[in-house]
Design a protein around this motif. Structure first.
Motif, PDB file in Angstrom:
ATOM      1  N   MET A   1      14.364  -3.710   8.431  1.00  0.00           N
ATOM      2  CA  MET A   1      13.801  -3.937   7.023  1.00  0.00           C
ATOM      3  C   MET A   1      12.987  -3.147   6.595  1.00  0.00           C
ATOM      4  N   SER A   2      13.187  -2.604   5.348  1.00  0.00           N
ATOM      5  CA  SER A   2      12.350  -1.713   4.664  1.00  0.00           C
ATOM      6  C   SER A   2      10.996  -2.243   4.259  1.00  0.00           C
ATOM      7  N   GLU A   3       9.921  -1.426   4.251  1.00  0.00           N
ATOM      8  CA  GLU A   3       8.615  -1.796   4.168  1.00  0.00           C
ATOM      9  C   GLU A   3       8.522  -2.376   2.678  1.00  0.00           C
ATOM     10  N   THR A   4       9.175  -1.741   1.515  1.00  0.00           N
ATOM     11  CA  THR A   4       9.117  -2.371   0.214  1.00  0.00           C
ATOM     12  C   THR A   4       9.752  -3.925   0.281  1.00  0.00           C
ATOM     13  N   LYS A   5      10.814  -4.185   0.992  1.00  0.00           N
ATOM     14  CA  LYS A   5      11.464  -5.430   1.161  1.00  0.00           C
ATOM     15  C   LYS A   5      10.320  -6.328   2.084  1.00  0.00           C
ATOM     16  N   LEU A   6       9.806  -5.742   2.876  1.00  0.00           N
ATOM     17  CA  LEU A   6       8.926  -6.704   3.698  1.00  0.00           C
ATOM     18  C   LEU A   6       7.701  -7.115   3.010  1.00  0.00           C
ATOM     19  N   ARG A   7       7.053  -6.145   2.014  1.00  0.00           N
ATOM     20  CA  ARG A   7       5.975  -6.614   1.212  1.00  0.00           C
ATOM     21  C   ARG A   7       6.386  -7.647   0.370  1.00  0.00           C
ATOM     22  N   GLU A   8       7.732  -7.489  -0.369  1.00  0.00           N
ATOM     23  CA  GLU A   8       8.006  -8.440  -1.320  1.00  0.00           C
ATOM     24  C   GLU A   8       8.131  -9.975  -0.426  1.00  0.00           C
ATOM     25  N   ASP A   9       8.617  -9.744   0.625  1.00  0.00           N
ATOM     26  CA  ASP A   9       8.815 -11.188   1.515  1.00  0.00           C
ATOM     27  C   ASP A   9       7.522 -11.895   1.871  1.00  0.00           C
ATOM     28  N   ILE A  10       6.665 -10.931   2.149  1.00  0.00           N
ATOM     29  CA  ILE A  10       5.493 -11.566   2.644  1.00  0.00           C
ATOM     30  C   ILE A  10       4.641 -12.197   1.132  1.00  0.00           C
ATOM     31  N   CYS A  11       5.007 -11.594   0.085  1.00  0.00           N
ATOM     32  CA  CYS A  11       4.292 -12.190  -1.124  1.00  0.00           C
ATOM     33  C   CYS A  11       5.083 -13.497  -1.633  1.00  0.00           C
ATOM     34  N   TRP A  12       6.465 -13.438  -1.374  1.00  0.00           N
ATOM     35  CA  TRP A  12       7.276 -14.576  -1.752  1.00  0.00           C
ATOM     36  C   TRP A  12       6.994 -15.826  -0.717  1.00  0.00           C
ATOM     37  N   GLN A  13       6.886 -15.645   0.398  1.00  0.00           N
ATOM     38  CA  GLN A  13       6.565 -16.576   1.517  1.00  0.00           C
ATOM     39  C   GLN A  13       5.048 -17.091   1.154  1.00  0.00           C
ATOM     40  N   ALA A  14       4.137 -16.165   0.833  1.00  0.00           N
ATOM     41  CA  ALA A  14       2.865 -16.804   0.548  1.00  0.00           C
ATOM     42  C   ALA A  14       2.890 -17.648  -0.611  1.00  0.00           C
ATOM     43  N   ALA A  15       3.759 -17.223  -1.813  1.00  0.00           N
ATOM     44  CA  ALA A  15       3.493 -18.072  -2.879  1.00  0.00           C
ATOM     45  C   ALA A  15       4.255 -19.524  -2.523  1.00  0.00           C
ATOM     46  N   SER A  16       5.268 -19.106  -1.990  1.00  0.00           N
ATOM     47  CA  SER A  16       5.841 -20.623  -1.380  1.00  0.00           C
ATOM     48  C   SER A  16       4.925 -21.485  -0.798  1.00  0.00           C
ATOM     49  N   ILE A  17       4.151 -21.133   0.171  1.00  0.00           N
ATOM     50  CA  ILE A  17       3.108 -21.994   0.884  1.00  0.00           C
ATOM     51  C   ILE A  17       1.986 -22.172  -0.224  1.00  0.00           C
ATOM     52  N   PHE A  18       1.645 -21.387  -0.861  1.00  0.00           N
ATOM     53  CA  PHE A  18       0.500 -21.811  -1.952  1.00  0.00           C
ATOM     54  C   PHE A  18       1.198 -23.058  -3.052  1.00  0.00           C
ATOM     55  N   PRO A  53       2.524  -6.982  -3.894  1.00  0.00           N
ATOM     56  CA  PRO A  53       2.999  -6.182  -2.785  1.00  0.00           C
ATOM     57  C   PRO A  53       2.303  -4.783  -2.469  1.00  0.00           C
ATOM     58  N   ALA A  54       1.811  -4.190  -3.730  1.00  0.00           N
ATOM     59  CA  ALA A  54       1.338  -2.743  -3.446  1.00  0.00           C
ATOM     60  C   ALA A  54      -0.144  -2.890  -3.035  1.00  0.00           C
ATOM     61  N   ARG A  55      -0.699  -3.889  -2.949  1.00  0.00           N
ATOM     62  CA  ARG A  55      -2.038  -3.931  -2.565  1.00  0.00           C
ATOM     63  C   ARG A  55      -2.348  -4.726  -1.503  1.00  0.00           C
ATOM     64  N   LEU A  56      -1.070  -5.068  -0.465  1.00  0.00           N
ATOM     65  CA  LEU A  56      -1.292  -5.304   0.849  1.00  0.00           C
ATOM     66  C   LEU A  56      -2.164  -4.424   1.689  1.00  0.00           C
ATOM     67  N   SER A  57      -2.879  -4.756   2.429  1.00  0.00           N
ATOM     68  CA  SER A  57      -3.548  -3.973   3.340  1.00  0.00           C
ATOM     69  C   SER A  57      -2.346  -3.275   4.562  1.00  0.00           C
ATOM     70  N   ARG A  58      -2.409  -1.852   4.946  1.00  0.00           N
ATOM     71  CA  ARG A  58      -1.718  -1.309   5.485  1.00  0.00           C
ATOM     72  C   ARG A  58      -2.433  -0.397   6.901  1.00  0.00           C
ATOM     73  N   PHE A  59      -1.955  -0.947   7.970  1.00  0.00           N
ATOM     74  CA  PHE A  59      -2.504  -0.397   9.220  1.00  0.00           C
ATOM     75  C   PHE A  59      -1.322   0.475   9.976  1.00  0.00           C
ATOM     76  N   ASP A  60      -1.857   1.479  10.509  1.00  0.00           N
ATOM     77  CA  ASP A  60      -0.971   2.243  11.436  1.00  0.00           C
ATOM     78  C   ASP A  60      -0.876   1.698  12.900  1.00  0.00           C
ATOM     79  N   ALA A  61      -0.018   2.392  13.623  1.00  0.00           N
ATOM     80  CA  ALA A  61       0.404   1.815  14.863  1.00  0.00           C
ATOM     81  C   ALA A  61      -0.804   1.954  15.833  1.00  0.00           C
ATOM     82  N   ALA A  62      -1.968   2.651  15.577  1.00  0.00           N
ATOM     83  CA  ALA A  62      -3.183   2.678  16.119  1.00  0.00           C
ATOM     84  C   ALA A  62      -4.187   1.626  15.740  1.00  0.00           C
TER      85      ALA A  62
END
Length: 214
Positions: A1-18, A53-62
């Motif tokens: 899954m692309s990172e763009t789609k993953l960002r959108e999914d996080i926001c969609w699921q969070a909004a549904s929960i809220f 989606p653009a403001r989600l915190s991003r961490f690298d593998a380390a």
């Protein structure tokens, strides 16, 4: 899954929960593994109803914070699940009402806080560990999860809220919903002498769906 789609999914699921009232205000947090081994994480002080989606915190593998807003203060909690459960692809933490209420009842079993009311709670969650109260953001929460040595995919922090880890975001959300609904059933049926699943029925579910029931 692309990172763009993953960002959108996080926001969609969070909004549904809220929108369904499972967590309110600026409470709750989500983290999800990215394809490169990093993490996308909901920012601190953010509402699930208004994530960007653009403001989600991003961490690298380390584990370095490389982009987006400041992450949730519960990062030690999330990190502990990823460290101890290699299959974890997402972690969801809420302040859902019925799970929190059940955590405060003196008769709640700390080793398995959900009574065996339905097969689905067993299938999606296994045993749910009740952990003690910790101050929000306390790194000791992560230590408590590490102390479980990866044996539990779901815990509830007493007087605080549930945390669920699963293979991906959708599975984690489904499991969280099952936890909250089962806690609601337990509250509704308190003192009603409800019929639970039998030992044989539990064993059948655990065996059929290969549930970790240690």
């Amino acid at each position: 899954m692309s990172e763009t789609k993953l960002r959108e999914d996080i926001c969609w699921q969070a909004a549904s929960i809220f929108n369904r009232g499972m967590t309110g205000g600026a409470s709750g947090n989500i983290s999800v593994r990215t394809e490169d081994g990093g993490l996308l994480v909901t920012p601190t002080g953010s509402s699930f109803g208004r994530l960007d989606p653009a403001r989600l915190s991003r961490f690298d593998a380390a584990g370095n914070h490389i982009g987006g807003d400041k992450p949730t203060k519960e990062m030690p909690l999330h990190a502990a699940f990823y460290e101890t459960r290699r299959s974890a692809g997402a972690v969801v933490h809420l302040h859902s009402t019925h799970s929190v209420a059940l955590s405060m009842l003196p008769e709640t079993d700390p080793d398995n806080m959900l009574p065996p009311l339905t097969a689905y709670s067993i299938m999606r969650l296994g045993k749910v560990k009740l952990l003690p109260y910790f101050r929000p953001g306390d790194p000791a929460m992560g230590d408590a999860v590490r102390g479980l040595a990866g044996k539990r995919s779901a815990v509830v922090l007493a007087n605080h809220g549930p945390v669920v880890a699963s293979k991906d975001l959708e599975a984690a959300v489904y499991a969280m919903e099952e936890l909250e609904e089962t806690a609601k059933l337990a509250i509704l049926l308190r003192g009603a002498n409800a019929v639970h699943l039998t030992h044989e029925q539990i064993t059948d579910v655990v065996t059929k769906f290969e549930v970790d029931w240690d």
